[in-house]
Design a protein around this motif. Structure first.
Motif, PDB file in Angstrom:
ATOM      1  N   ILE A   6       0.807  -1.329   0.012  1.00  0.00           N
ATOM      2  CA  ILE A   6       0.088  -0.006   0.023  1.00  0.00           C
ATOM      3  C   ILE A   6       0.859   1.350   0.011  1.00  0.00           C
ATOM      4  CG2 ILE A   6      -1.714   1.121   1.299  1.00  0.00           C
ATOM      5  CD1 ILE A   6      -2.430  -1.578   2.590  1.00  0.00           C
ATOM      6  N   VAL A   7       0.600   2.318  -0.652  1.00  0.00           N
ATOM      7  CA  VAL A   7       1.349   3.530  -0.808  1.00  0.00           C
ATOM      8  C   VAL A   7       0.273   4.358  -0.748  1.00  0.00           C
ATOM      9  CG1 VAL A   7       3.398   2.616  -2.109  1.00  0.00           C
ATOM     10  CG2 VAL A   7       1.146   3.327  -3.445  1.00  0.00           C
ATOM     11  N   LEU A   8       0.639   5.496  -0.240  1.00  0.00           N
ATOM     12  CA  LEU A   8      -0.146   6.873  -0.097  1.00  0.00           C
ATOM     13  C   LEU A   8      -0.042   7.638  -1.273  1.00  0.00           C
ATOM     14  CD1 LEU A   8       0.122   8.022   3.367  1.00  0.00           C
ATOM     15  CD2 LEU A   8      -1.426   6.835   2.522  1.00  0.00           C
ATOM     16  N   THR A   9      -1.125   7.761  -2.205  1.00  0.00           N
ATOM     17  CA  THR A   9      -1.066   8.434  -3.407  1.00  0.00           C
ATOM     18  C   THR A   9      -1.980   9.854  -3.232  1.00  0.00           C
ATOM     19  OG1 THR A   9      -2.872   7.470  -4.197  1.00  0.00           O
ATOM     20  CG2 THR A   9      -0.715   6.274  -4.694  1.00  0.00           C
ATOM     21  N   VAL A  10      -1.932  10.503  -4.434  1.00  0.00           N
ATOM     22  CA  VAL A  10      -2.761  11.869  -4.300  1.00  0.00           C
ATOM     23  C   VAL A  10      -4.415  11.232  -4.305  1.00  0.00           C
ATOM     24  CG1 VAL A  10      -3.687  13.699  -5.738  1.00  0.00           C
ATOM     25  CG2 VAL A  10      -1.105  13.255  -5.668  1.00  0.00           C
ATOM     26  N   ASP A  11      -4.517  10.250  -5.028  1.00  0.00           N
ATOM     27  CA  ASP A  11      -5.990   9.778  -4.926  1.00  0.00           C
ATOM     28  C   ASP A  11      -6.565   9.541  -3.313  1.00  0.00           C
ATOM     29  OD1 ASP A  11      -6.655  10.190  -7.678  1.00  0.00           O
ATOM     30  OD2 ASP A  11      -5.889   8.240  -8.223  1.00  0.00           O
ATOM     31  N   THR A  12      -5.700   8.727  -2.740  1.00  0.00           N
ATOM     32  CA  THR A  12      -5.816   8.458  -1.272  1.00  0.00           C
ATOM     33  C   THR A  12      -6.022   9.734  -0.633  1.00  0.00           C
ATOM     34  OG1 THR A  12      -4.153   6.680  -1.597  1.00  0.00           O
ATOM     35  CG2 THR A  12      -4.736   7.029   0.619  1.00  0.00           C
ATOM     36  N   LEU A  13      -5.380  10.574  -0.803  1.00  0.00           N
ATOM     37  CA  LEU A  13      -5.455  12.101   0.105  1.00  0.00           C
ATOM     38  C   LEU A  13      -6.996  12.699  -0.252  1.00  0.00           C
ATOM     39  CD1 LEU A  13      -1.900  13.417  -0.235  1.00  0.00           C
ATOM     40  CD2 LEU A  13      -3.065  12.239   1.760  1.00  0.00           C
ATOM     41  N   LYS A  14      -7.295  12.443  -1.489  1.00  0.00           N
ATOM     42  CA  LYS A  14      -8.544  12.911  -2.101  1.00  0.00           C
ATOM     43  C   LYS A  14      -9.496  12.621  -1.235  1.00  0.00           C
ATOM     44  CE  LYS A  14      -7.267  13.956  -6.769  1.00  0.00           C
ATOM     45  NZ  LYS A  14      -7.609  13.858  -8.271  1.00  0.00           N
ATOM     46  N   TRP A  15      -9.703  11.170  -0.952  1.00  0.00           N
ATOM     47  CA  TRP A  15     -11.005  10.814  -0.193  1.00  0.00           C
ATOM     48  C   TRP A  15     -10.375  10.768   1.480  1.00  0.00           C
ATOM     49  CZ3 TRP A  15      -9.759   6.632   3.125  1.00  0.00           C
ATOM     50  CH2 TRP A  15      -8.757   5.600   2.619  1.00  0.00           C
ATOM     51  N   MET A  16      -9.051  10.831   1.643  1.00  0.00           N
ATOM     52  CA  MET A  16      -8.889  10.578   3.186  1.00  0.00           C
ATOM     53  C   MET A  16      -9.049  11.958   4.035  1.00  0.00           C
ATOM     54  SD  MET A  16      -5.559   9.134   4.752  1.00  0.00           S
ATOM     55  CE  MET A  16      -4.437  10.837   4.505  1.00  0.00           C
ATOM     56  N   MET A  17      -8.711  12.988   3.219  1.00  0.00           N
ATOM     57  CA  MET A  17      -8.834  14.311   3.802  1.00  0.00           C
ATOM     58  C   MET A  17     -10.214  14.764   4.341  1.00  0.00           C
ATOM     59  SD  MET A  17      -5.556  14.497   4.580  1.00  0.00           S
ATOM     60  CE  MET A  17      -5.546  16.182   5.365  1.00  0.00           C
ATOM     61  N   PRO A  18     -11.027  14.691   3.271  1.00  0.00           N
ATOM     62  CA  PRO A  18     -12.649  15.174   3.715  1.00  0.00           C
ATOM     63  C   PRO A  18     -13.107  14.179   4.559  1.00  0.00           C
ATOM     64  CG  PRO A  18     -12.229  15.100   1.297  1.00  0.00           C
ATOM     65  CD  PRO A  18     -10.956  14.474   1.758  1.00  0.00           C
ATOM     66  N   SER A  19     -12.727  13.127   4.598  1.00  0.00           N
ATOM     67  CA  SER A  19     -13.159  11.830   5.543  1.00  0.00           C
ATOM     68  C   SER A  19     -12.717  12.174   6.975  1.00  0.00           C
ATOM     69  CB  SER A  19     -12.911  10.667   5.302  1.00  0.00           C
ATOM     70  OG  SER A  19     -13.278  10.156   3.853  1.00  0.00           O
ATOM     71  N   LEU A  20     -11.516  12.660   7.238  1.00  0.00           N
ATOM     72  CA  LEU A  20     -11.003  13.052   8.507  1.00  0.00           C
ATOM     73  C   LEU A  20     -11.395  14.263   8.991  1.00  0.00           C
ATOM     74  CD1 LEU A  20      -7.129  11.962   8.151  1.00  0.00           C
ATOM     75  CD2 LEU A  20      -8.957  10.602   9.370  1.00  0.00           C
ATOM     76  N   LEU A  21     -11.454  15.171   8.056  1.00  0.00           N
ATOM     77  CA  LEU A  21     -12.263  16.381   8.368  1.00  0.00           C
ATOM     78  C   LEU A  21     -13.607  16.395   8.932  1.00  0.00           C
ATOM     79  CD1 LEU A  21     -11.911  19.482   8.508  1.00  0.00           C
ATOM     80  CD2 LEU A  21     -12.723  19.534   6.578  1.00  0.00           C
ATOM     81  N   ALA A  22     -14.531  15.295   8.481  1.00  0.00           N
ATOM     82  CA  ALA A  22     -15.740  15.193   8.932  1.00  0.00           C
ATOM     83  C   ALA A  22     -15.707  14.482  10.132  1.00  0.00           C
ATOM     84  CB  ALA A  22     -16.304  14.069   8.146  1.00  0.00           C
ATOM     85  N   ILE A  23     -14.643  13.607  10.388  1.00  0.00           N
ATOM     86  CA  ILE A  23     -14.590  12.725  11.746  1.00  0.00           C
ATOM     87  C   ILE A  23     -14.109  13.878  12.741  1.00  0.00           C
ATOM     88  CG2 ILE A  23     -12.917  11.377  12.995  1.00  0.00           C
ATOM     89  CD1 ILE A  23     -12.964   9.598  10.419  1.00  0.00           C
ATOM     90  N   VAL A  24     -13.136  14.753  12.392  1.00  0.00           N
ATOM     91  CA  VAL A  24     -12.993  15.740  13.522  1.00  0.00           C
ATOM     92  C   VAL A  24     -14.080  16.703  14.053  1.00  0.00           C
ATOM     93  CG1 VAL A  24     -11.395  17.989  13.655  1.00  0.00           C
ATOM     94  CG2 VAL A  24     -10.416  15.937  12.485  1.00  0.00           C
ATOM     95  N   LEU A  25     -14.863  16.894  12.928  1.00  0.00           N
ATOM     96  CA  LEU A  25     -16.007  17.760  13.426  1.00  0.00           C
ATOM     97  C   LEU A  25     -17.077  16.843  14.245  1.00  0.00           C
ATOM     98  CD1 LEU A  25     -16.634  19.852   9.899  1.00  0.00           C
ATOM     99  CD2 LEU A  25     -15.823  20.675  12.208  1.00  0.00           C
ATOM    100  N   ILE A  26     -17.223  15.629  13.619  1.00  0.00           N
ATOM    101  CA  ILE A  26     -18.362  14.689  14.371  1.00  0.00           C
ATOM    102  C   ILE A  26     -17.730  14.376  15.816  1.00  0.00           C
ATOM    103  CG2 ILE A  26     -19.432  12.478  14.307  1.00  0.00           C
ATOM    104  CD1 ILE A  26     -19.248  12.896  11.234  1.00  0.00           C
TER     105      ILE A  26
END
Length: 811
Positions: free
Chosen positions: A377-397
């Motif tokens: 597994i490698v972290l790619t730009v595509d990974t960050l595209k779905w990961m960052m919004p998900s983490l932001l939602a987790i932070v707020l929730i």
């Protein structure tokens, strides 16, 4: 105003550094673990989705039931692909793949062992997404003796990707022309070849046999919805194209065949479902299981919940100490809205810091996690595209949920009540906190019991008597490279000191090379009396080398010419056949071809021995019938050694090999390593379970540690009075610990039945398995109690040893 919220939140968090550190550490651990599991799950779910037409690609599988025997195949008949395309207009295309197995490719003066070689139809590029960077995909594999290679393979053999027109030599004799270079296949593919050889080079690919299966066959439909229509048409299709051959070889029609209780069916598996749902005979690679996706997803959710519960627990506990702060703020003019925003700002700030730490930790731990899980597994730009919004939602929730209690509950109190001390405090008043502690340890106990059961099963697999001895057996895998010299090699090795026995065959209990044949109890070809076993070609040295036991009759003999038509069966086959004494009884095999009148073309096989049952499949499966036939097969050479100087012996074996086959590398392994490799996924699951369980317990204990500190702080003056009145340390520790221990006991009582049920369901996948004994549940419960008690005792003992004068002098 917002800046003021942030500044005030920072000061409050800094003032309570201990609680803040525990909150951040627990939440960061939970989020980091959850992220790693999410990476794993996303990787598993992404298999074969790199194909742009993935949703319309299906593999055709076979389901054959003959009497009591039922086998499902991931391969199909040679003419199936072209016939499906010709018969059905909604089949856009159909293509075939056949794995070539171990192949030697010449590079300079040496031969390199390659295991990623596949025979494919020329139209494979129309079905699968294999971007060609050199050559023409429309014509690349139309001719025999042509091959398309991957980019990395081109660089490996020719030091350039512009390899079209160059020659590749297979097995030191076959010259193939490179007609194309494609990009390397993604790791997330159920096949991963480096060499795509034209099926035109494979004579059997043009066979018109409808009762033989050896090609992975894929159809590309014009519309995925047509898969149901195609599946429904298969019975009539088989009747039309395979009925005549069945009548010829078995003397019956398909209708008669099915009337007897047998069946011969075709069915489809979606390309994107193969990796997680298919484990059939003839798979192109070892697939995973959707079961592990569910298990890991559940663990990720549980660990994240434990971390969030921790955060909420400590936030609500600490908020009680801030009741007077709320009262003073309200007297000084703060509105409820300001207080709500203040508490939420603190909570979200902690969550944000924990998330940043979690992302950093997950990125740093990813290489170690890859090694542990066998992934890349490698972290790619595509990974960050779905990961960052998900983490932001987790932070707020998470931040909002954890801060909701102090924000909405405390802010609603009347200042006069708070300042008079009428707000209830203390651990016993926290019903929500008690529930959350129970939940944390409920999950922890589930994971502890799961880990113990998995490790017991793995230990059972490692120590079970398999019916053969896999220890100190060396397997030379590429014996076929020696051709006629193979027997000479075997003979010369048996003369070496340190070698007890050697057998020449490709059929070994651990290598996965399998072959099935149909045998009948009599010449009537009655399917109800048919046997559909593994059929292995072995020599007279096979049973002694494998250290197997003959329970009836005798072994093959090189001195007896009649053994060429003799067979040895295992106990499972003897039981299935129902012979009181199978020795010297006969079973019959169809040789195919035309029947002579009513007489079938058969081969009679006389049973000369019964070998004790041995495991040649995974312990997930019951031991199946097997028939050993006498013959010469140079697929591999298994050598039983009896020396402690393995290094010296290996040097002698390599010298013998090089003298007979210079320039060809010997390919070998040890049978115990091959056996362990077949259970590598279970071993990885066990290791991952231990790590994740440990993390869940650590996170739960962090929360318990914080709550114990809070409880001790709330009862500081009570402890001081009790000490002045003569209470010793043990009494005070017991007083502070009992409330928590009660909650852990409740968690044990509620979690144990569910854990037993879930792990018992998991064990059902193994035909041979351990029993979940009462002591496993007891050990998990005692372990959880000890962990909880040690965690609580640290704070309890600290509070009990404090000088009572310090706690009472402020009154």
């Amino acid at each position: 105003m917002f800046k003021n919220y942030i500044k005030t939140a920072y000061r409050s968090l800094y003032k309570n550094k201990g609680f803040t550190a525990i909150n951040i550490l627990g939440l960061a651990l939970g989020l980091a673990t959850c992220l790693l599991i999410v990476f794993y799950v996303v990787d598993e779910l992404s298999y074969d989705r790199y194909n742009t037409k993935a949703s319309r690609i299906f593999r055709v599988n076979e389901d054959l039931k003959l009497g009591e025997n039922n086998v499902q195949y991931a391969v199909a008949m040679p003419p199936l692909a072209k016939t499906l395309k010709a018969e059905y207009p909604y089949v856009e295309d159909a293509t075939r793949i056949k794995a070539a197995g171990t192949t030697h490719v010449k590079k300079g003066s040496i031969n390199i062992v390659e295991n990623k070689v596949g025979f494919v139809d020329a139209n494979i590029f129309n079905v699968f997404t294999l971007p060609m960077i050199d050559g023409d995909p429309k014509t690349a594999l139309l001719e025999p003796n042509t091959v398309v290679i991957t980019e990395s393979t081109a660089k490996k053999y020719f030091n350039t990707v512009n390899a079209v027109g160059k020659a590749i030599v297979f097995n030191d004799k076959e010259n193939f022309k490179v007609t194309g270079v494609v990009k390397d296949l993604p790791k997330q593919s159920h096949f991963n070849f480096d060499f795509f050889v034209s099926l035109e080079s494979f004579p059997d690919s043009r066979s018109n046999e409808w009762l033989r299966s050896d090609f992975s066959t894929y159809v590309l439909l014009k519309d995925a919805k047509d898969s149901k229509k195609l599946t429904a048409s298969f019975p009539a299709f088989l009747q039309k194209f395979s009925g005549a051959q069945m009548q010829s070889e078995l003397g019956m029609s398909i209708a008669q065949f099915e009337k007897s209780g047998s069946h011969f069916k075709l069915y489809l598996t979606a390309l994107t479902d193969i990796h997680l749902t298919s484990n059939l005979t003839g798979e192109l690679s070892a697939n995973s299981s959707s079961q592990y996706i569910y298990i890991f997803s559940a663990i990720a959710v549980f660990i994240l919940l434990i971390a969030c519960v921790n955060f909420m627990n400590l936030s609500t506990a600490r908020s009680s100490n801030r009741a007077r702060e709320v009262g003073v703020r309200k007297v000084m003019g703060s509105s409820r809205k300001d207080l709500i925003f203040q508490f939420l700002a603190e909570s979200i700030m902690i969550t944000l810091v924990a998330t940043v730490i979690a992302i950093t930790a997950a990125a740093m731990l990813l290489p170690a996690f890859n090694q542990l899980s066998g992934k890349e597994i490698v972290l790619t730009v595509d990974t960050l595209k779905w990961m960052m919004p998900s983490l932001l939602a987790i932070v707020l929730i998470i931040g909002s949920l954890a801060g909701s209690y102090p924000a909405f509950f405390l802010s609603a109190f009347q200042p006069i009540d708070v300042l008079k001390g009428k707000l209830a405090t203390g651990f016993k008043g926290g019903g929500l906190r008690s529930f959350l502690v129970v939940f944390q340890f409920f999950v922890s106990i589930l994971l502890i019991i799961g880990t113990l059961v998995i490790y017991n099963q793995l230990n059972f697999i490692q120590t079970k008597n398999l019916g053969y001895n896999r220890n100190q057996v060396l397997v030379v895998k590429n014996l076929g490279e020696l051709n006629q010299q193979a027997k000479v090699f075997k003979q010369e090795l048996t003369e070496l000191p340190g070698i007890k026995e050697a057998t020449m065959t490709g059929f070994l209990p651990t290598n996965g090379w399998r072959n099935t044949r149909i045998y009948f109890k009599d010449t009537n070809f009655d399917q109800k009396k048919s046997l559909f076993p593994q059929s292995w070609e072995v020599d007279a040295d096979y049973i002694p080398t494998m250290d197997m036991k003959i329970v009836k009759g005798r072994n093959f003999s090189n001195e007896m010419i009649t053994d060429s038509t003799a067979v040895i069966i295992n106990e499972a086959a003897a039981k299935f056949l129902g012979f009181a004494d199978p020795i010297n009884k006969s079973i019959y095999q169809s040789k195919g071809g035309e029947r002579k009148g009513s007489t079938p073309n058969i081969r009679e096989c006389r049973i000369i021995g019964v070998v004790k049952d041995f495991h040649f499949n995974s312990l997930r499966e019951k031991i199946e019938p097997i028939v050993l036939t006498y013959g010469q097969n140079n697929g591999a050479l298994a050598i039983r050694v009896s020396t402690s100087n393995i290094t010296g012996l290996m040097a002698q074996i390599k010298d013998k090999w090089n003298s007979l086959s210079p320039g060809v590398q010997i390919d070998y392994s040890f049978m115990d390593q091959d056996f362990d490799a077949s259970y590598r996924s279970e071993q990885r699951i066990g290791t991952i379970f231990v790590i994740f369980t440990s993390l869940a317990i650590i996170i739960a204990c962090l929360g318990l540690f914080g709550l114990a500190a809070y409880a001790a702080e709330q009862r500081t003056k009570e402890i001081g009075i009790r000490k002045v009145l003569g209470a010793d340390v043990s009494v005070i520790v017991a007083m502070l610990s009992k409330d928590f221990i009660k909650l852990v006991c409740i968690a044990i009582i509620t979690a144990s039945p569910l854990a037993w049920y879930v792990m018992n369901k998991w064990l059902q996948d193994f035909a041979y398995r351990v029993t979940i004994h009462w002591w496993v549940i007891a050990a998990a419960g005692v372990g959880a109690l000890l962990i909880a008690f040690v965690t609580i005792s640290f704070q309890s003992v600290k509070a009990a040893l404090a000088n009572p004068v310090d706690s009472l002098k402020n009154e």
